[in-house]
Design a protein around this motif. Structure first.
Motif, PDB file in Angstrom:
ATOM      1  N   ALA A  52       0.860  -1.191   0.000  1.00  0.00           N
ATOM      2  CA  ALA A  52       0.000   0.000   0.000  1.00  0.00           C
ATOM      3  C   ALA A  52       0.892   1.235   0.000  1.00  0.00           C
ATOM      4  O   ALA A  52       1.977   1.236   0.569  1.00  0.00           O
ATOM      5  CB  ALA A  52      -0.905  -0.005   1.232  1.00  0.00           C
ATOM      6  N   ASP A  53       0.426   2.297  -0.649  1.00  0.00           N
ATOM      7  CA  ASP A  53       1.262   3.499  -0.742  1.00  0.00           C
ATOM      8  C   ASP A  53       1.259   4.297   0.566  1.00  0.00           C
ATOM      9  O   ASP A  53       0.665   3.886   1.562  1.00  0.00           O
ATOM     10  CB  ASP A  53       0.856   4.355  -1.945  1.00  0.00           C
ATOM     11  N   ALA A  54       1.912   5.444   0.561  1.00  0.00           N
ATOM     12  CA  ALA A  54       2.106   6.247   1.780  1.00  0.00           C
ATOM     13  C   ALA A  54       0.791   6.734   2.384  1.00  0.00           C
ATOM     14  O   ALA A  54       0.709   6.974   3.581  1.00  0.00           O
ATOM     15  CB  ALA A  54       3.010   7.439   1.479  1.00  0.00           C
ATOM     16  N   GLU A  55      -0.244   6.873   1.563  1.00  0.00           N
ATOM     17  CA  GLU A  55      -1.559   7.286   2.073  1.00  0.00           C
ATOM     18  C   GLU A  55      -2.427   6.079   2.398  1.00  0.00           C
ATOM     19  O   GLU A  55      -3.643   6.198   2.510  1.00  0.00           O
ATOM     20  CB  GLU A  55      -2.281   8.171   1.051  1.00  0.00           C
ATOM     21  N   ASP A  56      -1.809   4.893   2.511  1.00  0.00           N
ATOM     22  CA  ASP A  56      -2.503   3.646   2.818  1.00  0.00           C
ATOM     23  C   ASP A  56      -3.475   3.238   1.726  1.00  0.00           C
ATOM     24  O   ASP A  56      -4.485   2.596   1.989  1.00  0.00           O
ATOM     25  CB  ASP A  56      -3.260   3.726   4.157  1.00  0.00           C
ATOM     26  N   GLU A  57      -3.194   3.598   0.479  1.00  0.00           N
ATOM     27  CA  GLU A  57      -4.087   3.265  -0.623  1.00  0.00           C
ATOM     28  C   GLU A  57      -3.524   2.147  -1.474  1.00  0.00           C
ATOM     29  O   GLU A  57      -2.314   2.000  -1.632  1.00  0.00           O
ATOM     30  CB  GLU A  57      -4.375   4.494  -1.473  1.00  0.00           C
ATOM     31  N   ILE A  58      -4.443   1.346  -2.009  1.00  0.00           N
ATOM     32  CA  ILE A  58      -4.121   0.244  -2.906  1.00  0.00           C
ATOM     33  C   ILE A  58      -4.944   0.476  -4.165  1.00  0.00           C
ATOM     34  O   ILE A  58      -6.148   0.752  -4.080  1.00  0.00           O
ATOM     35  CB  ILE A  58      -4.511  -1.107  -2.270  1.00  0.00           C
ATOM     36  N   TYR A  59      -4.326   0.385  -5.326  1.00  0.00           N
ATOM     37  CA  TYR A  59      -5.042   0.606  -6.579  1.00  0.00           C
ATOM     38  C   TYR A  59      -5.179  -0.689  -7.348  1.00  0.00           C
ATOM     39  O   TYR A  59      -4.230  -1.436  -7.515  1.00  0.00           O
ATOM     40  CB  TYR A  59      -4.314   1.652  -7.431  1.00  0.00           C
ATOM     41  N   ASP A 115     -13.535  -8.501   2.701  1.00  0.00           N
ATOM     42  CA  ASP A 115     -14.304  -9.399   3.570  1.00  0.00           C
ATOM     43  C   ASP A 115     -13.659  -9.552   4.943  1.00  0.00           C
ATOM     44  O   ASP A 115     -14.359  -9.708   5.949  1.00  0.00           O
ATOM     45  CB  ASP A 115     -14.466 -10.776   2.923  1.00  0.00           C
ATOM     46  N   LEU A 116     -12.334  -9.520   5.000  1.00  0.00           N
ATOM     47  CA  LEU A 116     -11.617  -9.619   6.274  1.00  0.00           C
ATOM     48  C   LEU A 116     -11.587  -8.297   7.042  1.00  0.00           C
ATOM     49  O   LEU A 116     -11.126  -8.240   8.172  1.00  0.00           O
ATOM     50  CB  LEU A 116     -10.172 -10.087   6.030  1.00  0.00           C
ATOM     51  N   GLY A 117     -12.042  -7.225   6.398  1.00  0.00           N
ATOM     52  CA  GLY A 117     -12.042  -5.920   7.051  1.00  0.00           C
ATOM     53  C   GLY A 117     -10.706  -5.213   7.008  1.00  0.00           C
ATOM     54  O   GLY A 117     -10.469  -4.291   7.776  1.00  0.00           O
ATOM     55  N   LEU A 118      -9.816  -5.633   6.096  1.00  0.00           N
ATOM     56  CA  LEU A 118      -8.492  -5.026   6.004  1.00  0.00           C
ATOM     57  C   LEU A 118      -8.466  -3.793   5.111  1.00  0.00           C
ATOM     58  O   LEU A 118      -7.601  -2.936   5.266  1.00  0.00           O
ATOM     59  CB  LEU A 118      -7.477  -6.048   5.492  1.00  0.00           C
ATOM     60  N   ILE A 119      -9.397  -3.713   4.160  1.00  0.00           N
ATOM     61  CA  ILE A 119      -9.470  -2.562   3.262  1.00  0.00           C
ATOM     62  C   ILE A 119     -10.923  -2.130   3.113  1.00  0.00           C
ATOM     63  O   ILE A 119     -11.846  -2.899   3.391  1.00  0.00           O
ATOM     64  CB  ILE A 119      -8.865  -2.861   1.866  1.00  0.00           C
ATOM     65  N   ALA A 120     -11.108  -0.906   2.664  1.00  0.00           N
ATOM     66  CA  ALA A 120     -12.426  -0.341   2.386  1.00  0.00           C
ATOM     67  C   ALA A 120     -12.318   0.454   1.085  1.00  0.00           C
ATOM     68  O   ALA A 120     -11.213   0.833   0.682  1.00  0.00           O
ATOM     69  CB  ALA A 120     -12.859   0.571   3.525  1.00  0.00           C
ATOM     70  N   PRO A 121     -13.447   0.695   0.408  1.00  0.00           N
ATOM     71  CA  PRO A 121     -13.381   1.492  -0.820  1.00  0.00           C
ATOM     72  C   PRO A 121     -12.723   2.844  -0.571  1.00  0.00           C
ATOM     73  O   PRO A 121     -12.906   3.464   0.472  1.00  0.00           O
ATOM     74  CB  PRO A 121     -14.854   1.663  -1.206  1.00  0.00           C
ATOM     75  N   GLY A 122     -11.930   3.281  -1.557  1.00  0.00           N
ATOM     76  CA  GLY A 122     -11.195   4.536  -1.444  1.00  0.00           C
ATOM     77  C   GLY A 122     -11.929   5.710  -2.050  1.00  0.00           C
ATOM     78  O   GLY A 122     -13.152   5.686  -2.208  1.00  0.00           O
ATOM     79  N   HIS A 123     -11.175   6.712  -2.448  1.00  0.00           N
ATOM     80  CA  HIS A 123     -11.725   7.977  -2.911  1.00  0.00           C
ATOM     81  C   HIS A 123     -12.263   7.934  -4.343  1.00  0.00           C
ATOM     82  O   HIS A 123     -12.945   8.863  -4.759  1.00  0.00           O
ATOM     83  CB  HIS A 123     -10.664   9.068  -2.791  1.00  0.00           C
ATOM     84  N   CYS A 124     -11.951   6.900  -5.101  1.00  0.00           N
ATOM     85  CA  CYS A 124     -12.444   6.797  -6.477  1.00  0.00           C
ATOM     86  C   CYS A 124     -12.581   5.321  -6.840  1.00  0.00           C
ATOM     87  O   CYS A 124     -12.041   4.461  -6.145  1.00  0.00           O
ATOM     88  CB  CYS A 124     -11.505   7.518  -7.445  1.00  0.00           C
ATOM     89  N   PRO A 125     -13.312   5.018  -7.927  1.00  0.00           N
ATOM     90  CA  PRO A 125     -13.435   3.618  -8.335  1.00  0.00           C
ATOM     91  C   PRO A 125     -12.054   3.007  -8.597  1.00  0.00           C
ATOM     92  O   PRO A 125     -11.186   3.628  -9.200  1.00  0.00           O
ATOM     93  CB  PRO A 125     -14.254   3.681  -9.617  1.00  0.00           C
ATOM     94  N   GLY A 126     -11.857   1.810  -8.103  1.00  0.00           N
ATOM     95  CA  GLY A 126     -10.577   1.138  -8.293  1.00  0.00           C
ATOM     96  C   GLY A 126      -9.546   1.458  -7.233  1.00  0.00           C
ATOM     97  O   GLY A 126      -8.459   0.904  -7.240  1.00  0.00           O
ATOM     98  N   ALA A 127      -9.876   2.352  -6.313  1.00  0.00           N
ATOM     99  CA  ALA A 127      -8.959   2.686  -5.217  1.00  0.00           C
ATOM    100  C   ALA A 127      -9.495   2.089  -3.927  1.00  0.00           C
ATOM    101  O   ALA A 127     -10.697   2.116  -3.668  1.00  0.00           O
ATOM    102  CB  ALA A 127      -8.816   4.199  -5.066  1.00  0.00           C
TER     103      ALA A 127
END
Length: 80
Positions: free
Chosen positions: A27-34, A51-63
């Motif tokens: 994940a990048d410095a802002e904790d984002e995964i693309y 499903d495991l609760g490790l990530i959530a939808p980001g600021h745009c589709p695909g993030a």
């Protein structure tokens, strides 16, 4: 089923797959995964991690953004 706590490196390594761990660590410095992206994580992995609760939808589709549990798991993996 109780939610797993990702506070100890050994527990994180025992709970998550190698692919999930690699995704957390990249994940990048802002904790984002693309994704989905040819160089990024595949859809099935992102769905598993959500499903495991490790990530959530980001600021745009695909993030995707690491959740607090995702940040805790990554911090545990990087600890001594």
């Amino acid at each position: 089923m109780p939610k797993p706590q990702y506070s100890a490196r050994v527990h994180v390594q025992a709970t998550l797959s190698r692919d999930q761990i690699l995704c957390l660590l990249t994940a990048d410095a802002e904790d984002e995964i693309y994704g989905p992206d040819p160089a990024g994580p595949p859809d099935w992995l992102l769905i598993e991690m959500e499903d495991l609760g490790l990530i959530a939808p980001g600021h745009c589709p695909g993030a995707w953004k690491l959740s607090q549990d995702g940040r805790d798991a990554r911090a545990a993996l990087l600890s001594d």
